[in-house]
Design a protein around this motif. Structure first.
Motif, PDB file in Angstrom:
ATOM      1  N   TYR A 354       0.672  -1.333  -0.439  1.00 38.05           N
ATOM      2  CA  TYR A 354       0.433  -0.073   0.216  1.00 38.05           C
ATOM      3  C   TYR A 354       0.942   1.265  -0.064  1.00 38.05           C
ATOM      4  O   TYR A 354       1.806   1.506   0.780  1.00 38.05           O
ATOM      5  N   PRO A 355       0.303   2.220  -1.542  1.00 39.87           N
ATOM      6  CA  PRO A 355       1.409   3.385  -1.380  1.00 39.87           C
ATOM      7  C   PRO A 355       1.210   4.101   0.289  1.00 39.87           C
ATOM      8  O   PRO A 355       2.329   4.528   0.981  1.00 39.87           O
ATOM      9  N   LYS A 356      -0.067   4.316   1.025  1.00 36.88           N
ATOM     10  CA  LYS A 356      -0.788   4.947   2.391  1.00 36.88           C
ATOM     11  C   LYS A 356      -1.317   3.928   2.971  1.00 36.88           C
ATOM     12  O   LYS A 356      -2.090   3.141   2.751  1.00 36.88           O
ATOM     13  N   LEU A 357      -0.518   3.826   3.823  1.00 36.59           N
ATOM     14  CA  LEU A 357      -0.789   2.900   5.213  1.00 36.59           C
ATOM     15  C   LEU A 357      -1.248   3.470   5.835  1.00 36.59           C
ATOM     16  O   LEU A 357      -0.120   4.082   7.024  1.00 36.59           O
ATOM     17  N   SER A 358      -1.477   2.759   7.165  1.00 36.59           N
ATOM     18  CA  SER A 358      -2.352   3.432   8.819  1.00 36.59           C
ATOM     19  C   SER A 358      -2.615   2.115   9.537  1.00 36.59           C
ATOM     20  O   SER A 358      -3.248   1.050   9.156  1.00 36.59           O
ATOM     21  N   GLY A 359      -2.884   2.254  10.477  1.00 30.19           N
ATOM     22  CA  GLY A 359      -3.191   1.067  11.998  1.00 30.19           C
ATOM     23  C   GLY A 359      -3.489   1.754  13.136  1.00 30.19           C
ATOM     24  O   GLY A 359      -3.061   3.383  13.651  1.00 30.19           O
ATOM     25  N   MET A 360      -4.467   1.633  13.521  1.00 36.29           N
ATOM     26  CA  MET A 360      -5.072   1.963  15.227  1.00 36.29           C
ATOM     27  C   MET A 360      -4.765   0.218  16.051  1.00 36.29           C
ATOM     28  O   MET A 360      -5.577  -0.881  15.691  1.00 36.29           O
ATOM     29  N   THR A 361      -4.325   0.705  17.226  1.00 34.89           N
ATOM     30  CA  THR A 361      -4.804  -0.227  18.446  1.00 34.89           C
ATOM     31  C   THR A 361      -5.196   0.119  19.665  1.00 34.89           C
ATOM     32  O   THR A 361      -4.318   1.276  19.698  1.00 34.89           O
ATOM     33  N   GLY A 362      -5.171  -0.303  20.780  1.00 33.48           N
ATOM     34  CA  GLY A 362      -5.382  -0.079  21.866  1.00 33.48           C
ATOM     35  C   GLY A 362      -3.467  -0.005  22.428  1.00 33.48           C
ATOM     36  O   GLY A 362      -3.096   0.132  23.804  1.00 33.48           O
ATOM     37  N   THR A 363      -2.750  -1.321  21.802  1.00 39.73           N
ATOM     38  CA  THR A 363      -1.174  -2.119  22.676  1.00 39.73           C
ATOM     39  C   THR A 363      -0.346  -1.723  21.174  1.00 39.73           C
ATOM     40  O   THR A 363      -0.414  -2.287  20.666  1.00 39.73           O
ATOM     41  N   GLY A 364       0.532  -0.561  21.140  1.00 33.82           N
ATOM     42  CA  GLY A 364       1.042  -0.313  20.224  1.00 33.82           C
ATOM     43  C   GLY A 364       2.667   0.087  20.578  1.00 33.82           C
ATOM     44  O   GLY A 364       3.858  -0.239  19.742  1.00 33.82           O
ATOM     45  N   LYS A 365       2.443   0.987  21.826  1.00 32.62           N
ATOM     46  CA  LYS A 365       3.570   1.375  21.778  1.00 32.62           C
ATOM     47  C   LYS A 365       4.808   0.563  22.728  1.00 32.62           C
ATOM     48  O   LYS A 365       5.861   0.801  21.721  1.00 32.62           O
TER      49      LYS A 365
END
Ligand code: ADP
Ligand code: MG
Length: 872
Positions: A354-365
């Motif tokens: 994907y040329p542009k990618l993103s994500g979300m989660t409660g636990t990423g750090k």
């Protein structure tokens, strides 16, 4: 610190978005849509998405308020901006990530190049699609949903929408399948554009341990697997073999080899003509390192892998290199054929497409380094809408498992006596079941949720109710992940379940018996409903359209009735009425219950051992304390927990032993710290393994993109004449370069080409190499043209079609062979590693040689096959 800085970073944009609110509020729905079209045009003219961010976000917020009654909080705007900035937004559970995605999705949909919102299962994809599509449709954006049972045309239609909800699994497999089609019309996906991955750590980390594979069966030596499994009776641990639990490996000792050679009456286990060693090694691994109901379960006579992190079953995955068969042999199940890989990709390389990618989660750090190194995604922590109230109690450590599990069940008993709901997370199905038995002794009722298939379907339903007063829920890690746990119970689920139960029961009862429902077991329940409710219920049961629905379609219809979509048929209207009625009935009750459970302290989370990563522990903790709710979490540990046993170190063990004088638990800072560092060690190792997988796959990935590009060019091109000519010329040239034509006899070469072209060649044997090559080129052009002429009598497109299929079939064949060779190569270099060489370097070097060789072979085969092709 981080919280402040991110709020500051987006302060201006957020206030711009807020300032548009009044204006948009006054617009009609149609005017709102017109605004959205205007933005599309504005983007077309400027090609600058940044200039339309604030208007687009403000529109989406307004559309959400009108359709779902949800107004994005400011922190949700920040989340949306983070997603649009190609980062991972860390937002705690319950903060409304589903809604956050709509902001970045609507914005990026303005490009008309498509947006994918990726979730971890079909259920979540369909749930999120059903509700969020209301927002998009008000904005004039189309939405699609991919589900596992969909046909190709359905997939194409859904992928062509502006915004598509899909699972990581489906989209990656569609990509692989798209690169195996022989006709352009079978391609399902458009070129990738923008992607938002929900629960991004699950997808990009937990699931990225093994590649995705499409495979075909090939011959398997079943007997050898069975005999090797039987051989285990004669082998003793530490006498005949050693087990390295930390590295999940085994070593066969000399004594072991001798023992087996004696029993099997063979000279050499390692004999390359009749090798036994891979089967024996796998049999030992299967016995020493893999346990039923831990790493796998047996279902329908098959071994199904259980994901060690999440406790989920992975029905389509198989362990490679014969290990799966060895476990089948150990469990005395039918041994399934070994398979040939047709296509494979890792999630790492897939999502990088994907040329542009993103994500979300409660636990990423805690996994930030990996996200950055591999995916170039940084993690931004978004503050919560309300101050968090969760109380994380310190770990309690017991001397042994017995004391620990007793303490857990005692705590469950004590807490639930007060009415406070308890959710217990376990690492394996076995432990869940053991705890269930302990709770039986207290005569407690509980819901048991594990990765076994009979529960998977109900997972979300059960988890959604985990916040009800007095509820006890036992779940393997993350079962039902993504489901909202509302204190006091989840009305939507209650309503849907009650309606579904009534409707399916009544329909079947009336259909099969044609009798009066008031004489059925439902009669008391029916009497509790209002007259209005009953008359609508009966009208629906008499609607022929409704009676025809399958149970699944009924479930879908119910879910749709719950979103604010406009009903299109009469039974849909009725469903909506029924569900609204029931909701009102529950609503009053729910508010009260919610308050009671809050007063009791909210959800109590019990962890039964530290997981292999802090991230997974945090996910469990994060299931309580949603949106400023109260909540408590506590982990119960024991000195002989795997993590401590394997990574705690002897110093810690000794220290703790000396502290534990009796059966009471210990709470110690030192201990918590050493557990943290043990976890970090495990995380680090798992990361190294994935990094290793990624680095090896990178080599293959480059080759895969070359092949897939070549393939897609061939699929799309009207005429392949240029390609064919290039193949022929390249093949001839390569042969000349490689063979240094002077050194071989011209005669030999001549006969090789005579065979290749399938005709006699006349050539001056004294010609110099250059003339010789030129002459061969000429011969090739002539032969090729003659073939085209010959085929033209069958119609215009015949030659082109034949060329296309010859190319595609051979590319696929060559690629399959190549994949196979690369797997073998990987094994081979790991052996070479012992000889001081860098295996990755060796792998890269040989991979290139193989690939070049296969490229030459491809050109050879394509021309050869084409020149000999005949039409029946
Ligand atoms: P997450 O994925 O972050 O855990 P969900 O998307 O499942 O959270 O949302 C949790 C709950 O919060 C849902 O019931 C949703 O309706 C509610 N919610 C989300 N955003 C808002 C909002 N802006 N206002 C009110 N409720 C919201
Ligand atoms: Mg979610």
């Amino acid at each position: 610190m981080a919280k402040n800085s991110i709020t500051k970073k987006y302060q201006n944009l957020v206030s711009q978005i807020n300032s548009l609110e009044d204006k948009f509020q006054t617009l009609t729905d149609n005017e709102l849509r017109a605004q959205s079209f205007k933005l599309k045009q504005q983007y077309k003219d400027s090609e600058d998405l940044n200039s339309v961010i604030s208007e687009s976000f403000a529109l989406t917020r307004e559309a959400s308020l009108r359709t779902l009654g949800l107004r994005h909080f400011d922190v949700q705007l920040i989340g949306g901006l983070t997603l649009n900035n190609q980062k991972i937004a860390e937002m705690k559970t319950g903060e409304g990530k589903t809604l956050v995605a709509t902001l970045a999705a609507s914005l990026n949909a303005l490009t008309e190049k498509g947006v994918h919102i990726v979730t971890i299962n079909d259920y979540l994809a369909s749930r999120d699609h059903a509700s969020m599509s209301q927002i998009y449709s008000l904005l004039g954006l189309t939405t699609g949903l991919i589900q596992d049972d969909m046909s190709k045309p359905e997939r194409q239609k859904n992928y062509n929408s502006d915004i598509t909800y899909v699972t990581n699994y489906e989209v990656a497999f569609d990509y692989l399948r798209d690169n195996m089609v022989v006709s352009l019309k079978d391609v399902t996906l458009r070129p990738f554009n923008y992607c938002i991955i929900d629960e991004v750590d699950s997808v990009l980390i937990d699931e990225a341990q093994t590649p995705l594979i499409i495979s075909d069966n090939i011959e398997t030596p079943v007997d050898k697997y069975i005999i090797a499994a039987e051989m285990m009776q004669y082998l003793k641990r530490d006498v005949h073999y050693k087990v390295d639990e930390k590295n999940k490996n085994i070593i066969l000792l000399d004594k072991g080899s001798q023992q087996i050679e004696n029993i099997l009456q063979i000279k050499d286990l390692y004999d390359p003509r009749d090798p036994w060693i891979p089967y024996i090694n796998n049999a030992i691994k299967a016995n020493a390192l893999f346990t039923n109901n831990v790493q796998y379960i047996v279902q329908n006579n098959r071994i199904v892998i259980v994901d060690e992190f999440t406790g989920r079953i992975m029905p389509d995955r198989r362990w490679g290199d014969g290990l799966h068969q060895a476990i089948e042999a150990k469990e005395q199940l039918p041994i399934r054929q070994k398979s040939e890989t047709q296509a494979e990709i890792t999630y790492q390389n897939f999502f990088l497409l994907y040329p542009k990618l993103s994500g979300m989660t409660g636990t990423g750090k805690t996994a930030e380094i990996e996200f950055e190194k591999i995916y170039k995604l940084s993690v931004d922590q978004v503050p919560t809408a309300r101050p968090p109230l969760r109380n994380d109690l310190s770990d309690q450590i017991y001397k042994d498992q017995f004391l620990k599990w007793n303490a857990i069940s005692k705590t469950c008993n004590e807490v639930s006596q007060t009415g406070q709901p308890v959710l217990i997370g376990t690492t394996t199905i076995e432990k869940s079941e053991m705890l269930a038995e302990l709770l039986n002794e207290y005569k407690l009722s509980y819901q048991l949720l594990n990765a076994k298939p009979e529960n998977v379907r109900r997972e979300s339903e059960i988890v959604a109710q985990a916040g009800r007063r007095g509820a006890i829920t036992i779940a393997t890690n993350m079962a039902g992940r993504g489901t909202d746990i509302i204190l006091g119970g989840n009305i939507t689920f209650n309503v849907q379940k009650e309606l579904y139960d009534i409707l399916t029961f009544s329909r079947n009862y009336m259909l099969s018996k044609g009798r009066n429902l008031f004489q059925s077991p439902l009669k008391t329940q029916l009497k509790s409903y209002s007259q209005n409710f009953l008359s609508v219920l009966f009208s629906i049961l008499n609607d022929p359209l409704f009676v025809e629905l399958s149970d699944i379609d009924m479930l879908r219809a119910l879910r749709e009735s719950d979103t604010n979509s406009i009903p299109t048929s009469s039974y849909q209207c009725s469903l909506k009425f029924l569900s609204d009625e029931l909701k009102q009935h529950y609503n009053k009750n729910q508010k009260q219950e919610n308050q009671i459970v809050k007063n009791l302290g909210g959800l109590y989370i019990v962890g039964t051992e530290r997981n292999d990563s802090r991230r997974v522990d945090n996910q469990l903790r994060g299931r309580c304390g949603r949106q400023g709710d109260p909540g408590t979490s506590r982990f119960f540990l024991s000195l002989d927990d795997n993590l401590l046993r394997l990574f705690g170190g002897s110093k810690i063990q000794n220290f703790l032993q000396s502290q534990m004088l009796d059966d009471s638990p210990l709470e110690s800072k030192l201990l918590s710290r050493s557990l943290d560092s043990a976890q970090q060690k495990v995380e680090e190792r798992a990361y190294q393994q994935r990094k290793n997988l990624f680095e090896y796959d990178e080599v293959l990935n480059r080759q895969r993109s070359i092949i897939y590009l070549e393939r897609s060019v061939i699929l799309k091109k009207e005429s392949l004449k240029k390609t064919m000519l290039a193949y022929g010329e390249q093949f001839i040239t390569m042969l000349f370069v490689k063979q240094k034509i002077e050194t071989v006899s011209a005669k030999q070469t001549l006969s090789f080409f005579e065979d290749f072209f399938g005709k006699e060649l006349i050539l001056n044997s004294k010609a110099n190499p250059l003339d010789f090559q030129r002459h061969l080129f000429n011969e090739f052009w002539l032969t090729y043209q003659a073939k085209i002429n010959q085929l033209s009598i069958y119609g215009d497109g015949m030659s082109a079609n034949l060329e296309r299929s010859v190319c595609l079939l051979n590319i696929d064949k060559i690629w399959r062979e190549h994949l196979d060779e690369m797997t073998l190569l990987r094994e081979a270099v790991s052996w070479r590693g012992y000889g001081q060489q860098n295996p990755l370097y060796e792998y890269k070097k040989d991979a290139l040689v193989f690939f070049t060789k296969q490229g030459k072979l491809l050109r050879h085969l394509v021309i050869y096959d084409y020149l000999r092709a005949s039409v029946l």
